[in-house]
Design a protein around this motif. Structure first.
Motif, PDB file in Angstrom:
ATOM      1  N   SER A  32       0.813  -1.212   0.000  1.00 37.79           N
ATOM      2  CA  SER A  32       0.000   0.000   0.000  1.00 37.79           C
ATOM      3  C   SER A  32       0.850   1.268   0.000  1.00 37.79           C
ATOM      4  O   SER A  32       0.371   2.328  -0.387  1.00 37.79           O
ATOM      5  CB  SER A  32      -0.949   0.019   1.197  1.00 37.79           C
ATOM      6  OG  SER A  32      -0.213  -0.036   2.395  1.00 37.79           O
ATOM      7  N   ASN A  33       2.114   1.150   0.427  1.00 38.08           N
ATOM      8  CA  ASN A  33       2.998   2.320   0.400  1.00 38.08           C
ATOM      9  C   ASN A  33       4.460   1.868   0.345  1.00 38.08           C
ATOM     10  O   ASN A  33       4.768   0.690   0.500  1.00 38.08           O
ATOM     11  CB  ASN A  33       2.746   3.227   1.610  1.00 38.08           C
ATOM     12  CG  ASN A  33       2.915   2.512   2.924  1.00 38.08           C
ATOM     13  OD1 ASN A  33       3.850   1.740   3.106  1.00 38.08           O
ATOM     14  ND2 ASN A  33       2.010   2.752   3.855  1.00 38.08           N
ATOM     15  N   CYS A  34       5.349   2.834   0.131  1.00 37.74           N
ATOM     16  CA  CYS A  34       6.778   2.516  -0.012  1.00 37.74           C
ATOM     17  C   CYS A  34       7.402   2.038   1.293  1.00 37.74           C
ATOM     18  O   CYS A  34       8.347   1.249   1.273  1.00 37.74           O
ATOM     19  CB  CYS A  34       7.535   3.725  -0.549  1.00 37.74           C
ATOM     20  SG  CYS A  34       7.298   3.980  -2.320  1.00 37.74           S
ATOM     21  N   GLY A  43      16.065  -1.682  -1.439  1.00 38.53           N
ATOM     22  CA  GLY A  43      16.373  -0.837  -2.586  1.00 38.53           C
ATOM     23  C   GLY A  43      15.206  -0.611  -3.516  1.00 38.53           C
ATOM     24  O   GLY A  43      15.354  -0.035  -4.586  1.00 38.53           O
ATOM     25  N   GLY A  44      14.028  -1.084  -3.138  1.00 39.57           N
ATOM     26  CA  GLY A  44      12.862  -0.969  -4.000  1.00 39.57           C
ATOM     27  C   GLY A  44      12.784  -2.149  -4.956  1.00 39.57           C
ATOM     28  O   GLY A  44      13.483  -3.143  -4.798  1.00 39.57           O
ATOM     29  N   VAL A  45      11.936  -2.020  -5.976  1.00 37.41           N
ATOM     30  CA  VAL A  45      11.725  -3.085  -6.943  1.00 37.41           C
ATOM     31  C   VAL A  45      11.827  -2.510  -8.339  1.00 37.41           C
ATOM     32  O   VAL A  45      11.152  -1.533  -8.672  1.00 37.41           O
ATOM     33  CB  VAL A  45      10.336  -3.734  -6.761  1.00 37.41           C
ATOM     34  CG1 VAL A  45      10.090  -4.790  -7.814  1.00 37.41           C
ATOM     35  CG2 VAL A  45      10.212  -4.337  -5.375  1.00 37.41           C
ATOM     36  N   VAL A  64      15.047  -7.045  -8.664  1.00 38.08           N
ATOM     37  CA  VAL A  64      14.505  -7.076 -10.019  1.00 38.08           C
ATOM     38  C   VAL A  64      13.430  -8.148 -10.113  1.00 38.08           C
ATOM     39  O   VAL A  64      13.696  -9.326  -9.915  1.00 38.08           O
ATOM     40  CB  VAL A  64      15.620  -7.342 -11.058  1.00 38.08           C
ATOM     41  CG1 VAL A  64      15.032  -7.430 -12.449  1.00 38.08           C
ATOM     42  CG2 VAL A  64      16.680  -6.260 -10.996  1.00 38.08           C
ATOM     43  N   SER A  65      12.197  -7.712 -10.422  1.00 38.60           N
ATOM     44  CA  SER A  65      11.077  -8.632 -10.610  1.00 38.60           C
ATOM     45  C   SER A  65       9.984  -7.908 -11.391  1.00 38.60           C
ATOM     46  O   SER A  65       9.377  -6.965 -10.890  1.00 38.60           O
ATOM     47  CB  SER A  65      10.517  -9.097  -9.266  1.00 38.60           C
ATOM     48  OG  SER A  65       9.316  -9.813  -9.472  1.00 38.60           O
ATOM     49  N   LYS A  66       9.759  -8.346 -12.612  1.00 41.15           N
ATOM     50  CA  LYS A  66       8.750  -7.710 -13.455  1.00 41.15           C
ATOM     51  C   LYS A  66       7.353  -7.847 -12.852  1.00 41.15           C
ATOM     52  O   LYS A  66       6.577  -6.893 -12.840  1.00 41.15           O
ATOM     53  CB  LYS A  66       8.786  -8.312 -14.857  1.00 41.15           C
ATOM     54  CG  LYS A  66       7.861  -7.618 -15.823  1.00 41.15           C
ATOM     55  CD  LYS A  66       8.055  -8.108 -17.231  1.00 41.15           C
ATOM     56  CE  LYS A  66       7.120  -7.377 -18.147  1.00 41.15           C
ATOM     57  NZ  LYS A  66       7.768  -6.586 -19.132  1.00 41.15           N
ATOM     58  N   GLU A  67       7.025  -9.031 -12.320  1.00 38.29           N
ATOM     59  CA  GLU A  67       5.706  -9.255 -11.747  1.00 38.29           C
ATOM     60  C   GLU A  67       5.480  -8.393 -10.506  1.00 38.29           C
ATOM     61  O   GLU A  67       4.429  -7.777 -10.340  1.00 38.29           O
ATOM     62  CB  GLU A  67       5.512 -10.737 -11.384  1.00 38.29           C
ATOM     63  CG  GLU A  67       5.497 -11.660 -12.580  1.00 38.29           C
ATOM     64  CD  GLU A  67       6.894 -12.038 -13.061  1.00 38.29           C
ATOM     65  OE1 GLU A  67       7.870 -11.842 -12.311  1.00 38.29           O
ATOM     66  OE2 GLU A  67       7.009 -12.514 -14.193  1.00 38.29           O
ATOM     67  N   LEU A  68       6.474  -8.328  -9.634  1.00 39.45           N
ATOM     68  CA  LEU A  68       6.356  -7.530  -8.417  1.00 39.45           C
ATOM     69  C   LEU A  68       6.282  -6.046  -8.758  1.00 39.45           C
ATOM     70  O   LEU A  68       5.500  -5.301  -8.159  1.00 39.45           O
ATOM     71  CB  LEU A  68       7.538  -7.822  -7.491  1.00 39.45           C
ATOM     72  CG  LEU A  68       7.493  -7.241  -6.091  1.00 39.45           C
ATOM     73  CD1 LEU A  68       6.264  -7.733  -5.343  1.00 39.45           C
ATOM     74  CD2 LEU A  68       8.747  -7.625  -5.320  1.00 39.45           C
ATOM     75  N   TYR A  69       7.078  -5.602  -9.738  1.00 39.59           N
ATOM     76  CA  TYR A  69       7.022  -4.204 -10.152  1.00 39.59           C
ATOM     77  C   TYR A  69       5.642  -3.860 -10.712  1.00 39.59           C
ATOM     78  O   TYR A  69       5.057  -2.837 -10.372  1.00 39.59           O
ATOM     79  CB  TYR A  69       8.097  -3.885 -11.198  1.00 39.59           C
ATOM     80  CG  TYR A  69       7.947  -2.481 -11.742  1.00 39.59           C
ATOM     81  CD1 TYR A  69       8.433  -1.391 -11.027  1.00 39.59           C
ATOM     82  CD2 TYR A  69       7.287  -2.243 -12.939  1.00 39.59           C
ATOM     83  CE1 TYR A  69       8.257  -0.099 -11.502  1.00 39.59           C
ATOM     84  CE2 TYR A  69       7.110  -0.961 -13.421  1.00 39.59           C
ATOM     85  CZ  TYR A  69       7.598   0.110 -12.699  1.00 39.59           C
ATOM     86  OH  TYR A  69       7.421   1.391 -13.166  1.00 39.59           O
ATOM     87  N   ASN A  70       5.108  -4.727 -11.584  1.00 40.66           N
ATOM     88  CA  ASN A  70       3.802  -4.456 -12.191  1.00 40.66           C
ATOM     89  C   ASN A  70       2.692  -4.392 -11.139  1.00 40.66           C
ATOM     90  O   ASN A  70       1.759  -3.608 -11.273  1.00 40.66           O
ATOM     91  CB  ASN A  70       3.470  -5.499 -13.251  1.00 40.66           C
ATOM     92  CG  ASN A  70       4.285  -5.294 -14.508  1.00 40.66           C
ATOM     93  OD1 ASN A  70       4.734  -4.196 -14.811  1.00 40.66           O
ATOM     94  ND2 ASN A  70       4.503  -6.366 -15.250  1.00 40.66           N
ATOM     95  N   ASN A  72       3.051  -3.270  -8.185  1.00 40.52           N
ATOM     96  CA  ASN A  72       3.262  -2.065  -7.374  1.00 40.52           C
ATOM     97  C   ASN A  72       3.671  -0.866  -8.221  1.00 40.52           C
ATOM     98  O   ASN A  72       4.343   0.045  -7.739  1.00 40.52           O
ATOM     99  CB  ASN A  72       4.323  -2.351  -6.306  1.00 40.52           C
ATOM    100  CG  ASN A  72       3.851  -3.397  -5.341  1.00 40.52           C
ATOM    101  OD1 ASN A  72       3.020  -3.145  -4.488  1.00 40.52           O
ATOM    102  ND2 ASN A  72       4.364  -4.610  -5.490  1.00 40.52           N
ATOM    103  N   LYS A  73       3.258  -0.855  -9.464  1.00 35.62           N
ATOM    104  CA  LYS A  73       3.614   0.209 -10.411  1.00 35.62           C
ATOM    105  C   LYS A  73       3.166   1.589  -9.925  1.00 35.62           C
ATOM    106  O   LYS A  73       3.812   2.600 -10.192  1.00 35.62           O
ATOM    107  CB  LYS A  73       2.984  -0.094 -11.767  1.00 35.62           C
ATOM    108  CG  LYS A  73       3.475   0.766 -12.887  1.00 35.62           C
ATOM    109  CD  LYS A  73       2.748   0.410 -14.177  1.00 35.62           C
ATOM    110  CE  LYS A  73       3.577  -0.549 -14.966  1.00 35.62           C
ATOM    111  NZ  LYS A  73       3.037  -0.831 -16.290  1.00 35.62           N
ATOM    112  N   GLY A  74       2.096   1.651  -9.194  1.00 32.40           N
ATOM    113  CA  GLY A  74       1.579   2.917  -8.678  1.00 32.40           C
ATOM    114  C   GLY A  74       2.517   3.586  -7.688  1.00 32.40           C
ATOM    115  O   GLY A  74       2.405   4.787  -7.429  1.00 32.40           O
ATOM    116  N   LEU A  75       3.459   2.843  -7.120  1.00 34.11           N
ATOM    117  CA  LEU A  75       4.412   3.408  -6.163  1.00 34.11           C
ATOM    118  C   LEU A  75       5.644   3.998  -6.841  1.00 34.11           C
ATOM    119  O   LEU A  75       6.504   4.569  -6.177  1.00 34.11           O
ATOM    120  CB  LEU A  75       4.839   2.326  -5.158  1.00 34.11           C
ATOM    121  CG  LEU A  75       3.715   1.743  -4.299  1.00 34.11           C
ATOM    122  CD1 LEU A  75       4.255   0.623  -3.426  1.00 34.11           C
ATOM    123  CD2 LEU A  75       3.056   2.822  -3.455  1.00 34.11           C
TER     124      LEU A  75
END
Length: 86
Positions: A32-34, A43-45, A64-70, A72-75
């Motif tokens: 829900s948040n950073c 270090g984030g995603v 690095v993870s495309k699925e995890l980034y997608n 949480n793309k709003g962050l």
């Protein structure tokens, strides 16, 4: 002999299909948040290993993870393909 070989190959094919189906059923956590994301990934995603940070220097390397980034793309406020970089 041919019958045995075809049975073994068929079982192997069925096993690989069921394993692939199980692997695709994994869920990716949406944060829900950073602050929550950085508790698990300092270090984030990043979407890919070629993503470059637009901001200043960072302390940590992103996971690095495309699925995890997608998920949480709003962050990713600066839209540099790295969510919640620190």
């Amino acid at each position: 002999m041919k019958k045995l070989l075809s049975v073994i190959l068929s079982l192997g094919l069925l096993f690989s299909i069921s394993y692939a189906a199980e692997a695709s059923n994994t869920t990716v956590k949406k944060y829900s948040n950073c602050k929550e994301l950085n508790a698990d990934y300092k270090g984030g995603v990043a979407e890919s290993s070629s993503a470059k940070n637009k901001g200043g220097k960072t302390k940590y390397k992103p996971h690095v993870s495309k699925e995890l980034y997608n998920a949480n793309k709003g962050l990713d406020r600066d839209k540099d393909k790295i969510a919640c970089e620190r």
